[in-house]
Write an enzyme that holds these catalytic residues in place. Structure first.
Site, PDB file in Angstrom:
ATOM      1  N   LYS A 251       0.860  -1.190   0.000  1.00  0.00           N
ATOM      2  CA  LYS A 251       0.000   0.000   0.000  1.00  0.00           C
ATOM      3  C   LYS A 251       0.887   1.228   0.000  1.00  0.00           C
ATOM      4  CE  LYS A 251      -3.680  -2.118   2.622  1.00  0.00           C
ATOM      5  NZ  LYS A 251      -4.346  -2.003   3.903  1.00  0.00           N
ATOM      6  N   HIS A 254       2.220   6.868   2.677  1.00  0.00           N
ATOM      7  CA  HIS A 254       1.616   8.195   2.517  1.00  0.00           C
ATOM      8  C   HIS A 254       2.207   9.222   3.472  1.00  0.00           C
ATOM      9  CE1 HIS A 254      -0.644   7.207   6.073  1.00  0.00           C
ATOM     10  NE2 HIS A 254      -1.172   6.130   5.486  1.00  0.00           N
ATOM     11  N   HIS A 257       2.865   8.302   7.025  1.00  0.00           N
ATOM     12  CA  HIS A 257       4.052   7.494   7.289  1.00  0.00           C
ATOM     13  C   HIS A 257       5.311   8.353   7.234  1.00  0.00           C
ATOM     14  CE1 HIS A 257       1.253   4.251   5.671  1.00  0.00           C
ATOM     15  NE2 HIS A 257       1.451   3.947   6.946  1.00  0.00           N
TER      16      HIS A 257
HETATM   17  N1  LIG Z   1       1.490  -0.360  16.702  1.00  0.00           N
HETATM   18  C1  LIG Z   1       0.852   0.270  15.767  1.00  0.00           C
HETATM   19  N2  LIG Z   1      -0.435   0.074  15.575  1.00  0.00           N
HETATM   20  N3  LIG Z   1       1.526   1.132  14.997  1.00  0.00           N
HETATM   21  C2  LIG Z   1       1.003   1.876  13.916  1.00  0.00           C
HETATM   22  C3  LIG Z   1       0.951   1.104  12.659  1.00  0.00           C
HETATM   23  C4  LIG Z   1       0.455   1.925  11.501  1.00  0.00           C
HETATM   24  C5  LIG Z   1      -0.237   1.122  10.432  1.00  0.00           C
HETATM   25  N4  LIG Z   1       0.632   0.215   9.754  1.00  0.00           N
HETATM   26  C6  LIG Z   1      -0.852   2.094   9.434  1.00  0.00           C
HETATM   27  O1  LIG Z   1      -0.261   2.385   8.435  1.00  0.00           O
HETATM   28  O2  LIG Z   1      -1.933   2.591   9.654  1.00  0.00           O
END
Ligand SMILES: NC(=[NH2+])NCCC[C@H](N)C(=O)O
Length: 580
Positions: A251, A254, A257
Site C-alpha cells: 500500500k 503516505h 508514514h
Molecule cells: N502499533 C501500531 N499500531 N503502529 C502503527 C501502525 C500503523 C499502520 N501500519 C498504518 O499504516 O496505519
C-alpha cells in the site's frame, strides 16, 4: 523536557569529510542553531536573523570558523580529549565566576556550555542583588524571541521581601550595578521588571567551536540524563522503544508514514543524545486477508523480475489491479443475486473468498503460502531500507503484524474472557468499555472487537499481544508509538486494555506521539506517491530553484547530489519547524 540541544547533524545527511565541507557545515550549523533555541543560544547580533538570500554571516564568525577548521587535525583533536565544555570556556575567558557549579538542579556544565553561562550569571547577580543564587539560577529563563535577549530574569521570581522598592525600580538599580566589562554578558537591558541579558558573541564562539570540534557528532549530547540512577552509573541506561514509520506492504507510503518517519527518527536521536538505550522498531502492516489477496494477484499476473527490481511498486500495482477486479466481481454477483439467480457457487469461488482461504493457509503456517508472502516482505524491506538510508534513518528491528504469535493472542483472548473484560456477542469477542470504565471515558472508548466471529484476530488484538511481548523482550522503561492522530482511539483502547489486564505499570510507560497530517504535497493526478517519489519530487524542485541562479549553479560540483540532499533536508526541516 530534556535540556539538551538537538544535534545539527540530525539535519545533515552526511558528516563532513573535507575541511571545506566541515567549514560549510559549521556555517549551516550556525544558522541551524537559530531554529533550536532555547538549547543553543546564538549570540552575535549579526547572525541573529540569518538572511538566506545572501547567505552571509558576520566576518568575525567566518574568520573564527576558518581558524577552527584550519586548526582541526585529528592529532590535535586528541588534545581536547578530556576537556569539558566548562574547561573550554575557562581556557578562553578570564574572570569567570563559577562558584558552586555543581549545586544547581538541571545544570550540566560539562556538556552544556550555556549552563556555565547561567552559573556565571547567577553568581554575578547574587553579588549585586544579595539574593541567594539557588533562587536566581532557576529563575533565569530562555526568552521567547532573540530580540528579548538570550536569558531573561523577572524580578518578582526572586521572591523579594515585601515593603522594599518596587520590582521595576529595583531592576534599574541592579542593571546599573552590572559590571561594565563582564566577560560573558553585555550590560543588561531593562523593560518593566524584566532584565534581558545578551551573550557576548566572541567568547561563546571561541569556546563553542573547540567543543564542537572535539565532540564531533557527540556534540550536544548529555549521556547522564539517561542513567537509571545518576549517582550510580553501574546501574545502566534507561531503555526506550521508539516505534515509528510502520508502512503497510503493497500500500502507498503516505504523508502520515512520512511524518511518523521524520518525528520518530528525531525522537530516537533525541533520546540517544540524552543517553537512553534506544531501540527503533518498524511495525510493518504485513498481515491480514489483503495479503492473501496480494498472493492471488501475484499468482495470476505477477512478474518475478518486476518483483525483484521494484517490489514496492510492483506489489502495489498488483494490489490495485486485484482490488479493481474484486470490486467488479462483487458488483456482478450482487446484480445476479438481485435478478434472482443462485450465486452460491460464484460466492464460494469469489476472489474475496479465495483471499480468505489463502490467508487462512498463512495463519495455519502453510509453508508454500508463507514462502511467497515472506518473499514479498523481505524484498520490500530491502527497498525500504534503501530509502530510509537516504533520510539517515535506520531501524533495529523490522517487526510487523505478521510477527505476532497466534498462540499468544489465543492466550490473551482467554485472559480477557476470564477477567470479564471481553464478552461474546454474535459469536464475536468484543470489549464494551462503557461497562468497564465509568463516565464519559468509557463511552468514548467505544466497543472494539478483538476476535471476529470467524475466529480471526484483528489489528487491535495484534497490538495488545505485541506490546506485552515487547515488554517481555526488552523490559523497556518507556515506549513511544509515533502514529497519526487518526489512530488516537485505537491507541487509547490499546493502553486501556493493557491496564485492565492488570498491567497498569506497563501501560503507564507507553506514550502515543500523534500528529495531524499536513497536506500540500502535490500528488500528480492518478498516481500514488511512494516515499521515493516524494523525495524525487523535492529534489527536482530544488534543482529547479538552484538553476535560477546560473552563476551559483555553475559553481556547484555535483548539482544533482546537492539538490537531492537539500531536498531531503528541506522535507525534514519543514516538518520540524512547526510545533507538533
Ligand atoms: N502499533 C501500531 N499500531 N503502529 C502503527 C501502525 C500503523 C499502520 N501500519 C498504518 O499504516 O496505519
Amino acid at each position: 523536557m530534556l535540556s539538551l540541544p538537538v544535534r545539527p547533524s540530525a539535519l545533515l545527511p552526511s558528516l563532513p569529510r573535507s575541511k571545506s565541507l566541515l567549514h560549510r557545515h559549521l556555517l549551516a550549523g550556525t544558522r541551524a542553531l537559530h531554529s533550536f533555541r532555547p538549547h543553543f543560544q546564538t549570540v552575535n547580533p549579526s547572525i541573529r536573523k540569518p538572511n538566506p538570500s545572501t547567505e552571509k554571516l558576520s566576518p568575525s564568525i567566518l574568520s573564527l570558523t576558518t581558524v577552527a577548521c584550519n586548526r582541526y587535525k585529528p592529532s590535535q583533536s586528541r588534545q581536547y580529549a578530556h576537556t569539558t565544555a566548562m574547561e573550554h570556556l575557562q581556557q578562553q575567558v578570564e574572570g569567570l565566576n563559577l562558584n558552586a557549579v555543581a549545586g544547581f538542579p538541571n545544570c550540566y556544565p560539562d556538556v552544556n556550555l550555556l549552563d556555565v553561562y547561567r552559573v556565571h550569571l547567577s553568581n554575578v547577580l547574587t553579588e549585586i542583588t544579595g539574593v541567594d543564587k539557588n533562587i536566581i539560577y532557576p529563575a533565569l529563563s530562555w526568552t521567547q524571541s532573540l530580540d528579548k535577549g538570550d536569558l531573561v530574569l523577572a524580578a518578582p521570581a526572586l521572591r523579594l521581601p515585601k515593603g522594599g522598592p518596587k520590582p521595576d525600580q529595583i531592576v534599574q538599580e541592579w542593571a546599573a550595578k552590572f559590571p561594565e566589562n563582564d566577560p560573558l554578558f553585555e550590560k543588561p537591558q531593562v523593560n518593566s521588571y524584566f532584565m534581558s541579558f545578551f551573550f557576548k558573541g566572541v567568547p561563546l564562539v571561541k569556546s563553542l567551536l573547540p567543543t564542537i570540534l572535539q565532540k564531533g557528532a557527540k556534540f550536544g549530547t548529555n549521556p547522564s540524563l539517561g542513567l537509571k540512577d545518576p549517582r550510580d552509573p553501574s546501574k545502566g541506561q534507561k531503555k526506550i522503544i521508539v516505534e515509528f514509520s510502520s508502512p503497510n506492504i503493497a500500500k502507498p507510503f503516505h504523508a502520515g508514514h512520512l511524518r511518523s518517519t521524520i518525528i520518530g527518527g528525531f525522537l530516537g536521536n533525541l533520546y540517544e543524545g540524552a543517553g537512553w538505550d534506544v531501540t527503533r522498531i518498524n511495525y510493518l502492516g504485513d498481515w491480514g486477508k489483503q495479503y492473501g489477496l496480494l498472493a492471488l494477484a501475484f499468482e495470476k499476473f505477477g512478474d518475478e523480475k518486476a518483483l525483484e527490481q521494484d517490489p514496492i511498486n510492483h506489489l502495489f500495482q498488483l494490489y490495485v489491479r486485484i482490488n479493481t477486479e474484486m470490486t467488479e466481481e462483487k458488483e456482478q454477483i450482487a446484480k445476479r443475486k438481485e435478478a434472482g439467480e443462485d450465486v452460491t457457487a460464484a460466492e464460494a469461488n469469489s476472489l474475496d473468498e479465495q483471499a480468505r482461504r489463502y490467508f487462512r493457509k498463512m495463519t495455519d503456517r502453510d509453508e508454500k503460502a508463507l514462502a511467497l508472502w515472506k518473499k514479498f516482505r523481505d524484498l520490500s524491506i530491502v527497498r525500504y531500507k534503501q530509502t530510509y538510508a537516504r533520510l539517515n534513518i535506520h531501524f533495529d528491528e523490522y517487526s510487523g503484524e505478521s510477527q505476532v504469535s497466534e498462540a499468544d493472542m489465543g492466550d490473551i483472548g482467554k485472559q480477557l474472557e476470564e477477567k470479564k473484560i471481553s464478552k461474546v456477542d454474535n459469536g464475536a469477542q468484543l470489549i464494551d468499555f462503557s461497562e468497564l470504565v465509568p463516565g464519559k471515558e468509557g463511552k468514548r472508548l467505544e466497543k472494539p472487537l478483538v476476535r471476529k466471529s470467524d475466529g480471526t484476530a484483528l489489528y487491535l488484538t495484534r497490538d495488545i499481544s505485541e506490546l506485552l511481548a515487547r515488554h517481555a523482550k526488552y523490559n523497556f522503561d518507556k515506549m513511544i508509538y509515533v502514529v497519526a492522530s487518526a489512530q488516537d482511539l485505537h491507541l487509547k483502547q490499546l493502553f486501556k486494555i493493557i491496564e485492565l489486564l492488570g498491567h497498569k505499570d506497563i501501560a503507564d510507560k507507553c506514550q502515543h506521539i500523534n500528529f495531524g497530517l499536513v497536506l500540500g504535497m502535490s500528488t500528480r493526478k492518478g498516481t500514488v506517491k511512494f516515499l521515493d517519489d516524494i523525495l524525487r519530487d523535492v529534489a527536482d524542485k530544488m534543482h529547479e530553484t538552484m538553476r535560477k541562479n546560473e552563476d551559483k549553479y555553475n559553481q556547484v560540483e555535483n548539482p544533482e547530489a546537492v539538490a537531492d540532499v537539500l531536498g531531503i533536508s528541506s522535507v525534514m526541516v519543514q516538518d520540524m519547524t512547526g510545533k507538533r
